[in-house]
Design a protein around this motif. Structure first.
Motif, PDB file in Angstrom:
ATOM      1  N   ARG A 144       0.828  -1.203   0.000  1.00  0.00           N
ATOM      2  CA  ARG A 144       0.000   0.000   0.000  1.00  0.00           C
ATOM      3  C   ARG A 144       0.868   1.262   0.000  1.00  0.00           C
ATOM      4  N   LYS A 145       2.012   1.236   0.698  1.00  0.00           N
ATOM      5  CA  LYS A 145       2.915   2.379   0.666  1.00  0.00           C
ATOM      6  C   LYS A 145       3.492   2.572  -0.738  1.00  0.00           C
ATOM      7  N   ARG A 146       3.838   1.474  -1.385  1.00  0.00           N
ATOM      8  CA  ARG A 146       4.360   1.575  -2.747  1.00  0.00           C
ATOM      9  C   ARG A 146       3.298   2.110  -3.707  1.00  0.00           C
ATOM     10  N   GLU A 147       2.056   1.661  -3.522  1.00  0.00           N
ATOM     11  CA  GLU A 147       0.974   2.130  -4.385  1.00  0.00           C
ATOM     12  C   GLU A 147       0.638   3.595  -4.122  1.00  0.00           C
ATOM     13  N   ALA A 148       0.839   4.065  -2.889  1.00  0.00           N
ATOM     14  CA  ALA A 148       0.582   5.475  -2.598  1.00  0.00           C
ATOM     15  C   ALA A 148       1.574   6.369  -3.322  1.00  0.00           C
ATOM     16  N   ARG A 149       2.815   5.899  -3.466  1.00  0.00           N
ATOM     17  CA  ARG A 149       3.818   6.704  -4.161  1.00  0.00           C
ATOM     18  C   ARG A 149       3.648   6.629  -5.675  1.00  0.00           C
ATOM     19  N   CYS A 164      -2.912   1.380  12.431  1.00  0.00           N
ATOM     20  CA  CYS A 164      -2.111   1.746  11.268  1.00  0.00           C
ATOM     21  C   CYS A 164      -2.990   2.498  10.281  1.00  0.00           C
ATOM     22  N   LEU A 165      -2.486   3.614   9.795  1.00  0.00           N
ATOM     23  CA  LEU A 165      -3.224   4.443   8.851  1.00  0.00           C
ATOM     24  C   LEU A 165      -2.953   3.985   7.428  1.00  0.00           C
ATOM     25  N   GLU A 166      -3.958   4.184   6.581  1.00  0.00           N
ATOM     26  CA  GLU A 166      -3.810   3.883   5.158  1.00  0.00           C
ATOM     27  C   GLU A 166      -2.763   4.818   4.553  1.00  0.00           C
ATOM     28  N   PRO A 167      -1.711   4.286   3.893  1.00  0.00           N
ATOM     29  CA  PRO A 167      -0.664   5.163   3.345  1.00  0.00           C
ATOM     30  C   PRO A 167      -1.177   6.224   2.385  1.00  0.00           C
ATOM     31  N   SER A 168      -2.185   5.914   1.577  1.00  0.00           N
ATOM     32  CA  SER A 168      -2.721   6.934   0.665  1.00  0.00           C
ATOM     33  C   SER A 168      -3.383   8.069   1.441  1.00  0.00           C
ATOM     34  N   TYR A 169      -4.008   7.743   2.570  1.00  0.00           N
ATOM     35  CA  TYR A 169      -4.593   8.779   3.416  1.00  0.00           C
ATOM     36  C   TYR A 169      -3.493   9.668   3.994  1.00  0.00           C
ATOM     37  N   CYS A 170      -2.413   9.063   4.458  1.00  0.00           N
ATOM     38  CA  CYS A 170      -1.313   9.857   5.031  1.00  0.00           C
ATOM     39  C   CYS A 170      -0.694  10.772   3.984  1.00  0.00           C
ATOM     40  N   LEU A 171      -0.524  10.266   2.769  1.00  0.00           N
ATOM     41  CA  LEU A 171       0.071  11.086   1.720  1.00  0.00           C
ATOM     42  C   LEU A 171      -0.817  12.267   1.376  1.00  0.00           C
ATOM     43  N   GLN A 172      -2.121  12.009   1.216  1.00  0.00           N
ATOM     44  CA  GLN A 172      -3.032  13.097   0.878  1.00  0.00           C
ATOM     45  C   GLN A 172      -3.172  14.075   2.041  1.00  0.00           C
ATOM     46  N   LYS A 173      -3.132  13.562   3.267  1.00  0.00           N
ATOM     47  CA  LYS A 173      -3.208  14.435   4.442  1.00  0.00           C
ATOM     48  C   LYS A 173      -1.998  15.360   4.497  1.00  0.00           C
ATOM     49  N   THR A 174      -0.823  14.830   4.167  1.00  0.00           N
ATOM     50  CA  THR A 174       0.388  15.656   4.157  1.00  0.00           C
ATOM     51  C   THR A 174       0.288  16.754   3.110  1.00  0.00           C
ATOM     52  N   ARG A 175      -0.239  16.414   1.946  1.00  0.00           N
ATOM     53  CA  ARG A 175      -0.394  17.434   0.902  1.00  0.00           C
ATOM     54  C   ARG A 175      -1.393  18.502   1.311  1.00  0.00           C
ATOM     55  N   THR A 176      -2.456  18.108   2.011  1.00  0.00           N
ATOM     56  CA  THR A 176      -3.469  19.076   2.417  1.00  0.00           C
ATOM     57  C   THR A 176      -2.935  20.025   3.477  1.00  0.00           C
ATOM     58  N   LYS A 235     -11.362  13.495   3.282  1.00  0.00           N
ATOM     59  CA  LYS A 235     -12.571  13.027   3.969  1.00  0.00           C
ATOM     60  C   LYS A 235     -13.119  11.743   3.358  1.00  0.00           C
ATOM     61  N   TYR A 236     -12.849  11.518   2.089  1.00  0.00           N
ATOM     62  CA  TYR A 236     -13.445  10.381   1.392  1.00  0.00           C
ATOM     63  C   TYR A 236     -12.478   9.209   1.242  1.00  0.00           C
ATOM     64  N   LEU A 237     -11.287   9.317   1.807  1.00  0.00           N
ATOM     65  CA  LEU A 237     -10.328   8.225   1.746  1.00  0.00           C
ATOM     66  C   LEU A 237     -10.432   7.359   2.996  1.00  0.00           C
ATOM     67  N   PRO A 238     -10.232   6.048   2.860  1.00  0.00           N
ATOM     68  CA  PRO A 238     -10.215   5.199   4.064  1.00  0.00           C
ATOM     69  C   PRO A 238      -9.053   5.582   4.960  1.00  0.00           C
ATOM     70  N   LYS A 239      -9.339   5.717   6.251  1.00  0.00           N
ATOM     71  CA  LYS A 239      -8.327   6.198   7.183  1.00  0.00           C
ATOM     72  C   LYS A 239      -7.479   5.066   7.749  1.00  0.00           C
ATOM     73  N   SER A 240      -8.078   3.975   8.102  1.00  0.00           N
ATOM     74  CA  SER A 240      -7.357   2.863   8.728  1.00  0.00           C
ATOM     75  C   SER A 240      -6.994   1.823   7.680  1.00  0.00           C
ATOM     76  N   LEU A 241      -5.866   1.162   7.897  1.00  0.00           N
ATOM     77  CA  LEU A 241      -5.437   0.074   7.026  1.00  0.00           C
ATOM     78  C   LEU A 241      -6.041  -1.223   7.543  1.00  0.00           C
ATOM     79  N   LEU A 242      -6.921  -1.810   6.757  1.00  0.00           N
ATOM     80  CA  LEU A 242      -7.613  -3.045   7.117  1.00  0.00           C
ATOM     81  C   LEU A 242      -7.149  -4.163   6.197  1.00  0.00           C
ATOM     82  N   LEU A 243      -6.913  -5.332   6.773  1.00  0.00           N
ATOM     83  CA  LEU A 243      -6.518  -6.513   6.007  1.00  0.00           C
ATOM     84  C   LEU A 243      -7.750  -7.404   5.835  1.00  0.00           C
TER      85      LEU A 243
END
Length: 752
Positions: free
Chosen positions: A450-455, A708-720, A735-743
């Motif tokens: 998920r971290k790789r996909e966020a980048r 654990c937070l969803e990496p895409s959420y963390c990336l978008q949060k940093t940009r915001t 607001k519309y991104l999943p916040k937690s990383l669920l398996l």
């Protein structure tokens, strides 16, 4: 049953089998119990496969049980009955429309029930609607996708990846699993799978008028090219019936009857022997077995599934898969002779000795070419891995969130063509064999993916990823073992309590697979293995569509050495801390003296946010002396929240009396979502994740645990926050991104 068995006897026998399966759902069975034996629970078609019978005789018996299961105390029967019935209908040679209508009406009634009943009812109702319009569609789509057969009307592909950790399972089990999965693939071929699709589609459309034996003999005699031709004809007819508006079942039957006559020649359709329909079993799905030896192995296998190296290493194929470019028809070529050259992807390495032998150019061009020739010195050519190539990852489409590939200028007056939206044409079904320790590695790999996909997004828009879990223990647990089967298979135990059908079909394999691996090689062993391994895995991945989502927790580890950077990791099931033995003699003597005065263990400061029913945040802090701490993320009951941690701290209580000091251990338990632990006296302790001794941190003086937070959420949060530092709440896209990383781990029913 023998072929001479009467219809009533067959119905009563099947009904008895179904009721026996339902009674088993009501009995209490501890998870991973060693004395339980799995049986052929996954369908009714095997009950009468040797005897050619009509489909209605086979599949009607379970139907009267469905309305009875609608009662509140028997609702847990509904999903096993539906799975059993649907798996039988998919493989049945011919389904009467009246039978399909009855099952379809029952599935529509499930829409009034809560999840997961309404979800499964809607899914099966949609499938049955397609099957009623074009009989044989469900079987055809399953075989095409599982075998990755080339088909333009239905271009979907699936593959089953089985992962096992060789350090957790004995070598005998790994070898047996690899041998059995390879044998299942060797026994079938693309030609045989195409013949199965053609035979089943014609049986489903023509019914009793189809000469099954003559059809199979004809397909066996045809060359592979002709078999593929008729396969494409059948696929186009079946898929076209479902996509064309106003197309009824009669027109579909007439079209397939023309294909049937063209295939068999002059044999009339009515001359089929009246001995009943012989079913066409589903071929084994495409299964690959992998020993998990590298951390990035999961991601690499998924990338190779989308872009095989045999295809992507060819420059011509790579150039064809690039995003459609706006380019002129031809580019200027040899100016003196007027020849034009097409735009091609350059494969020049820049080293002269790597150049291929060139053909002799035309005479006017030879002198100019010699004057303009670049003279280059020799060098060392480095061949990078294709998986690390940006062009390899970006081949096929523009990458969302990244820079698109460069485009050549288009011709004047021609508007650019819009890029086609990406479709998820590939499905990877990843099956984890083992206990909770391999699931901990899966959580690590999933977080890394998920971290790789966020980048750089590559897999997400193209691949549907689904996870499955089959518990396997290396053998009979010893009574002296600290971690028994219930402790090593907590995830499987939770899934079995939440889904009784998972408990009956999958958890019974916990000790069965090691038994099969240790059986001596014999024809009987091959039969048992096919029954209990290949069939169960195929049934699980085909019918297990309801995920149970487990919260992945992140942990930040602080070390005793100030020069050592903190480590960040994730875990899925549990975190265990224990007092670390002091290495030096001086520290050891100091520790003994302190233990004599204050008791065993060490001083800890714990800060946590207590989880309450109102979901309010209440931060608490406490200081105590403890010998260890255990955090469990898997609840003991399926009704409890999967997002909470159950923390157990063994506190040392000192009491003084006339006999002197005495110490007693008291277990303190509480639930929290985040916690911080510190050692005020800087005394180190160890941290072990997911019961895996290989994932142990030493010389730890503090740790922080949180969801654990969803990496895409963390990336978008940093940009915001970069543009709006004063904003503390989620705004915009965040607001519309999943916040937690669920398996997600698939089961048959999810959580009932």
């Amino acid at each position: 049953p023998s072929p001479a068995m009467e219809s009533s006897e067959l119905e009563s026998d099947i009904l008895r089998r179904v009721r026996a399966l339902l009674r088993e759902l009501d009995g209490p069975h501890p998870s991973c119990q060693s004395d339980r034996e799995p049986g052929p629970r996954w369908g009714l078609w095997g009950c009468s496969c040797p005897a050619p019978v009509s489909c209605q005789e086979l599949t009607v018996p379970p139907l009267p049980l469905l309305p009875q299961a609608e009662r509140g105390d028997l609702r847990h029967y509904i999903i096993p009955l539906l799975h059993t019935l649907m798996y039988t209908l998919i493989q049945a040679p011919c389904i009467p429309d009246e039978l399909c209508a009855r099952v379809y009406d029952f599935c529509k009634k499930l829409l009034t029930l809560p999840k997961p009943f309404c979800t499964i009812g809607l899914d099966y109702a949609s499938r049955l609607q397609v099957e009623r319009t074009a009989p044989g569609t469900l079987y055809q789509r399953m075989v095409i996708s599982e075998q990755s057969l080339r088909s333009a009307p239905f271009p979907y592909q699936e593959r089953i990846f089985i992962f096992a950790d060789p350090e957790l399972l004995p070598e005998a089990i790994c070898k047996a699993l690899a041998t059995d999965t390879e044998a299942a693939q060797v026994s079938q071929s693309p030609r045989g799978c195409m013949s199965c699709v053609v035979t089943h589609a014609l049986q489903a459309a023509l019914g009793d008028t189809c000469d099954t034996h003559g059809l199979r003999a004809r397909l066996q005699a045809l060359p592979p090219g002709d078999v593929e031709h008729w396969f494409q004809q059948v696929v186009a007819a079946v898929e076209g019936a479902g996509s064309e508006g106003g197309w009824d079942r009669g027109q579909h039957t007439a079209r397939l009857e023309r294909i049937y006559h063209g295939l068999l020649g002059s044999v009339p359709a009515g001359n089929a022997p009246q001995e009943g329909l012989q079913g066409t079993p589903l071929p084994n799905p495409n299964i690959s077995f992998h020993l998990w030896t590298e951390d990035e192995q999961l991601w690499k296998e998924l990338v190779l599934f989308l872009r095989p190296l045999s295809q992507s290493c060819e420059p011509e194929c790579l150039g064809q898969e690039l995003e459609p470019l706006e380019m002129p028809d031809v580019l200027p070529g040899c100016g003196c002779c007027g020849q034009s050259r097409f735009s091609v992807l350059s494969t020049d390495s820049g080293i002269e000795r790597d150049l291929a032998a060139q053909e002799e150019p035309c005479a006017p061009c030879a002198a100019a070419a010699e004057r303009s020739r670049l003279h280059r010195k020799g060098g060392i050519k480095k061949k990078p891995s294709p998986l690390d190539s940006v062009a390899f990852l970006q081949a096929g489409s523009a990458v969302p969130g990244g820079k698109p590939p460069g485009k050549l200028p288009g011709r004047a007056g021609v508007p650019p063509e819009p890029a086609a939206p990406l479709q998820r044409l590939h499905t990877a079904r990843v099956v984890m064999l083992g206990d909770d320790r391999i699931l901990g590695r899966l959580a690590q790999a999933f977080h890394s993916l998920r971290k790789r996909e966020a980048r750089r997004v590559f897999l997400t828009p193209r691949l549907e990823l689904q996870f499955y879990h089959i518990p396997v223990l290396p053998g009979q647990p010893q009574p002296s073992d600290h971690a028994g089967p219930e402790e090593l298979c907590e995830v499987a135990g939770y899934l079995g309590r939440a889904d009784p059908w998972y408990e009956s079909n999958i958890n019974t394999l916990c000790h069965m697979i090691p038994k099969l691996a240790t059986m001596p090689s014999s024809p009987s062993r091959a039969l048992v293995t096919d029954l209990f391994l290949t069939d169960v895995i195929a049934y699980y991945v085909r019918m297990g569509t309801q995920p149970v989502c487990f919260q992945v927790h992140s942990v930040k580890v602080l070390f005793q050495d100030p020069a050592q950077d903190p480590a960040e990791d994730v875990f899925l099931t549990e975190l265990l801390t224990q007092v670390q033995d002091s290495p030096s003699h001086r520290e050891l003597s100091t520790t003994k003296r302190k233990n004599t005065l204050d008791g065993p263990g060490m001083d800890l400061t714990v800060t946590y946010r207590r989880a309450v029913l109102s979901d309010r945040q209440k931060e608490l802090a406490l200081s105590l002396r403890s010998t260890g701490l255990l955090m469990k993320a898997i609840p003991a009951k399926e009704a409890e929240d999967l997002g909470c941690l159950t923390v157990t701290i063994t506190e040392i209580i000192r009491t003084s009396n006339l006999a002197g000091r005495s110490f007693s251990a008291v277990a303190n338990r509480f639930k929290t979502r985040s916690i911080k632990v510190r050692s005020p006296e800087q005394r180190p302790f160890t941290v072990q994740l997911d019961k895996d001794s290989r994932r142990t941190y030493r010389d730890v003086i503090g740790l922080e645990v949180s969801p654990c937070l969803e990496p895409s959420y963390c990336l978008q949060k940093t940009r915001t926050t970069k543009f709006s530092p004063q904003e503390t709440e989620d705004v915009g896209l965040v607001k519309y991104l999943p916040k937690s990383l669920l398996l997600p781990i698939n089961t048959f029913a999810g959580v009932i």
